[in-house]
Design a protein around this motif. Structure first.
Motif, PDB file in Angstrom:
ATOM      1  N   THR A 172       0.841  -1.200   0.000  1.00  0.00           N
ATOM      2  CA  THR A 172       0.000   0.000   0.000  1.00  0.00           C
ATOM      3  C   THR A 172       0.873   1.245   0.000  1.00  0.00           C
ATOM      4  OG1 THR A 172      -0.125   0.214   2.409  1.00  0.00           O
ATOM      5  CG2 THR A 172      -1.726  -1.245   1.365  1.00  0.00           C
ATOM      6  N   GLY A 173       0.357   2.281  -0.620  1.00  0.00           N
ATOM      7  CA  GLY A 173       1.033   3.575  -0.559  1.00  0.00           C
ATOM      8  C   GLY A 173       1.125   4.253  -1.908  1.00  0.00           C
ATOM      9  N   ASP A 174       0.760   5.531  -1.957  1.00  0.00           N
ATOM     10  CA  ASP A 174       0.864   6.314  -3.190  1.00  0.00           C
ATOM     11  C   ASP A 174       2.308   6.535  -3.616  1.00  0.00           C
ATOM     12  OD1 ASP A 174      -1.890   6.585  -3.421  1.00  0.00           O
ATOM     13  OD2 ASP A 174      -1.931   8.432  -2.225  1.00  0.00           O
ATOM     14  N   GLU A 175       3.236   6.333  -2.676  1.00  0.00           N
ATOM     15  CA  GLU A 175       4.646   6.609  -2.988  1.00  0.00           C
ATOM     16  C   GLU A 175       5.327   5.467  -3.742  1.00  0.00           C
ATOM     17  OE1 GLU A 175       4.781   4.403   0.958  1.00  0.00           O
ATOM     18  OE2 GLU A 175       3.418   5.719  -0.149  1.00  0.00           O
ATOM     19  N   LEU A 176       4.660   4.309  -3.902  1.00  0.00           N
ATOM     20  CA  LEU A 176       5.303   3.135  -4.475  1.00  0.00           C
ATOM     21  C   LEU A 176       5.328   3.184  -6.000  1.00  0.00           C
ATOM     22  CD1 LEU A 176       3.745   0.355  -2.201  1.00  0.00           C
ATOM     23  CD2 LEU A 176       5.952   1.519  -1.924  1.00  0.00           C
ATOM     24  N   VAL A 177       6.463   2.777  -6.558  1.00  0.00           N
ATOM     25  CA  VAL A 177       6.583   2.617  -8.005  1.00  0.00           C
ATOM     26  C   VAL A 177       7.111   1.218  -8.284  1.00  0.00           C
ATOM     27  CG1 VAL A 177       6.966   5.070  -8.415  1.00  0.00           C
ATOM     28  CG2 VAL A 177       8.939   3.558  -8.087  1.00  0.00           C
ATOM     29  N   GLU A 178       6.844   0.727  -9.489  1.00  0.00           N
ATOM     30  CA  GLU A 178       7.242  -0.619  -9.876  1.00  0.00           C
ATOM     31  C   GLU A 178       8.766  -0.718 -10.017  1.00  0.00           C
ATOM     32  OE1 GLU A 178       5.345  -3.216 -10.183  1.00  0.00           O
ATOM     33  OE2 GLU A 178       3.403  -2.233  -9.956  1.00  0.00           O
ATOM     34  N   VAL A 179       9.262  -1.923  -9.807  1.00  0.00           N
ATOM     35  CA  VAL A 179      10.671  -2.192 -10.063  1.00  0.00           C
ATOM     36  C   VAL A 179      10.971  -1.906 -11.535  1.00  0.00           C
ATOM     37  CG1 VAL A 179      12.467  -3.952 -10.097  1.00  0.00           C
ATOM     38  CG2 VAL A 179      10.785  -3.933  -8.255  1.00  0.00           C
TER      39      VAL A 179
END
Length: 396
Positions: A176-183
């Protein structure tokens, strides 16, 4: 806020063991038997030669014996033997009824159609008797045993093409989290790569779970609730990472409370205080892990892995705890801390060295760690030379 030991007790009290199922032998590795495997006959079923050599009657003594045939594995000798006769026999071959001893090939000399056998071989010498390995009706593999290579080989030897084992938990994994981006993507300002998804997937699979990757949920109640409810439709366990603290964007805990009963929201643990455990309708379990990488994996190790092992019928739920001698000063605090260390052997002792900074965001401190040293809460610092308990991940 419970101590880690009491938190684990609470989790395990509410964790069921899954129903048994039959699986093919090829799919049984790492599973736990739900039903005893009983031998239906003797092993071996007939007298078997333990060596390459010559079979004969011990009562007739050794000396020069006539060679009248051969017994090979899978091709028994079909005739009969008198006192002064012998047959060539191979390792694993059936010993004929008229023979009761076998001389090793190296101890004998062949001269044409005869073999010279030394005197003094006793009855049953170099012969595996019926039932020597396993008697009929014996529990060869008890329920509760984890199936490794030897156990699967034994089950096959006993003629079992399938085995009754406890089920494997189906786990939905969601970060969860808006800050996450894919590898593979370049993080922007304030963004981080979603590494927890892959670390936890590996941890779940190593613990025996079947994992469904749900992806990353945004910090918005509506989409988060939709993803969680969809994940619980086909899975028995939900594991989330992030969103379990007390900030305005930490939405997982209130969502789980609306769906079921939250039993834990914080643990007296470092790293990993914001750990959530809930039970949901239809016997579902939910584990909300912290977002910091080390905190996420430590709480998985302490709480989620034992629960998954209980679901699969394992008798030993946690990794072994062993005494280690510290070669560093372990600072204590008001929470039980699990510090990442390397181990080395000095005589009969295991000596622990700290893996650098113990920041909960520094995954490097856990990569390659061989143990987690337990520093009890409210006990003060542990000086170098102190013997402490450690959760063993990998012995040197």
């Amino acid at each position: 806020m419970l101590d880690p030991e009491h938190a684990l007790e609470l989790v395990l009290q509410r964790t069921p063991t899954l129903d048994p199922e039959d699986v093919a032998l090829a799919d049984a590795r790492g599973r736990v038997l739900a039903r005893d495997v009983v031998s239906r006959g003797r092993m071996p079923a007939l007298p078997i030669s333990a060596v390459d050599g010559y079979a004969f009657r011990s009562a007739g003594g050794g000396g020069r014996l006539s060679l009248i045939g051969e017994s090979a594995a899978g091709s028994p000798f079909g005739g009969s033997l008198s006192e002064r006769q012998s047959i060539r026999i191979m390792t694993g071959a059936v010993v004929p009824p008229d023979a009761d001893t076998v001389a090793m090939l190296e101890d004998c000399e062949v001269e044409g159609e005869q073999v010279l056998v030394p005197e003094g071989f006793p009855s049953r010498y170099n012969i595996r008797q019926p039932g020597d390995d396993i008697a009929e009706g014996v529990v060869a593999l008890p329920a509760g045993m984890e199936l490794g290579a030897a156990e699967i080989g034994l089950a096959a030897t006993l003629g079992n093409a399938s085995l009754c084992v406890f089920g494997r938990p189906r786990v939905a994994l969601m970060t969860t989290g808006d800050e996450l981006v894919e590898v593979g993507q370049e993080p922007g300002p304030g963004q981080v790569i979603d590494s927890n998804r892959w670390a936890l997937r590996a941890a779940l699979e190593l613990a025996g779970a079947e994992v469904s990757m749900i992806g990353a949920a945004p910090d918005r109640p509506g989409p988060l609730a939709e993803m969680v409810e969809a994940a619980l439709a086909d899975n028995q366990v939900l594991v989330t990472s992030g969103g379990v603290s007390v900030g305005s964007h930490d939405l997982v805990k209130p969502l789980l409370a609306s769906l079921g009963e939250v039993h834990l929201g914080r643990v007296r643990l470092k790293p990993g205080k914001p750990f959530t455990f809930a039970t949901l309708p239809r016997g579902r379990l939910a584990f909300g892990l912290p977002g910091f990488p080390v905190s996420s994996l430590i709480t998985f190790e302490l709480f989620v892995r034992p629960a998954l092992r209980k679901m699969q019928g394992h008798g030993r739920l946690t990794r072994p705890m062993l005494p280690v001698r510290l070669d560093y000063r372990a600072r204590g605090g008001d929470r039980t801390e699990y510090q990442r260390v390397l181990l080395r052997r000095e005589g009969s002792e295991l000596v622990a060295s700290l893996m650098g900074s113990q920041s909960s965001s520094r995954l490097l401190s856990l990569a390659g760690a061989q143990a987690l040293v337990r520093v009890p809460a409210d006990r003060g610092d542990l000086e170098p030379g102190t013997v402490a308990e450690a959760l063993i991940l990998d012995l040197p």
